[in-house]
Design a protein around this motif. Sequence first.
Motif, mmCIF file in Angstrom:
data_model
loop_
_atom_site.group_PDB
_atom_site.id
_atom_site.type_symbol
_atom_site.label_atom_id
_atom_site.label_comp_id
_atom_site.label_asym_id
_atom_site.label_seq_id
_atom_site.Cartn_x
_atom_site.Cartn_y
_atom_site.Cartn_z
ATOM 1 N N SER A 115 12.936 94.027 -8.081
ATOM 2 C CA SER A 115 12.465 92.761 -8.646
ATOM 3 C C SER A 115 13.455 92.243 -9.685
ATOM 4 N N TYR A 116 13.472 90.939 -9.862
ATOM 5 C CA TYR A 116 14.327 90.265 -10.839
ATOM 6 C C TYR A 116 13.523 89.125 -11.448
ATOM 7 N N TRP A 117 13.994 88.601 -12.573
ATOM 8 C CA TRP A 117 13.321 87.461 -13.195
ATOM 9 C C TRP A 117 13.882 86.184 -12.599
ATOM 10 N N ASP A 118 13.026 85.373 -11.984
ATOM 11 C CA ASP A 118 13.431 84.110 -11.393
ATOM 12 C C ASP A 118 13.107 83.000 -12.394
ATOM 13 N N HIS A 148 8.546 87.167 -12.058
ATOM 14 C CA HIS A 148 9.299 88.220 -11.396
ATOM 15 C C HIS A 148 9.254 87.942 -9.891
ATOM 16 N N ARG A 208 13.600 89.387 -3.490
ATOM 17 C CA ARG A 208 14.228 88.631 -2.410
ATOM 18 C C ARG A 208 14.177 89.430 -1.114
#
Length: 200
Positions: free
Chosen positions: A12-15, A21, A24
């Motif tokens: 997960s990443y911060w969008d 979170h 992709r």
Amino acid sequence: MAAAAPVTEAGSYWDAELSTHAVRLLPADYRVSGEPLALVTLLGSCVAACLYDPAVGVGGMNHFLLPGGHAGSGEDPSARYGVHAMELLVNALLKRGARRQRLQAKVFGGGNVLSGFHLDPVGTRNARFVLQYLAAEGIPVVAQDLDGIQARKVCFFVQTGRTLVKRLPPTRGDDEIVRAERAYLGNLSRAPVAGSVELF
């Protein structure tokens, strides 16, 4: 008021655009989660099915390239083929506590972004397959954005079923999505927006 639990999903990443979170998904991926995050993917002729159980706040997405696997005993059971991608997604949701009779679906993609494929193109076949599969399984499609000639960016919030769709400008032969689709199909060979979908 208790603070929200931290997101622990791998990858997960911060969008910043979505203020959430996110994870992709690439072609042949699928993911299921009950965490407060969005699943994000880019689609050309591929299709993504987003399934969720609103009663337990669990949802998931797949991203498949072709409708079915190869005939015969040597079928490839990977998520690149719709028939397997759908089974993997449904089974993963059931393992997370979802109930089959409560599942709802939103489906996207199937754009015919590759020039030169006019007779029953792969995007059309993918779109037709996902609708037929869900009808056979008795899973209602509450929203869809299928077919056409445009690529799409899809963001699916797994806990709520909220979905955002961005239709990308018609692609040219040198665009990233067209190049990727040609590569995927090369490796493999060796409808209007409806329901609660938001364009963004």
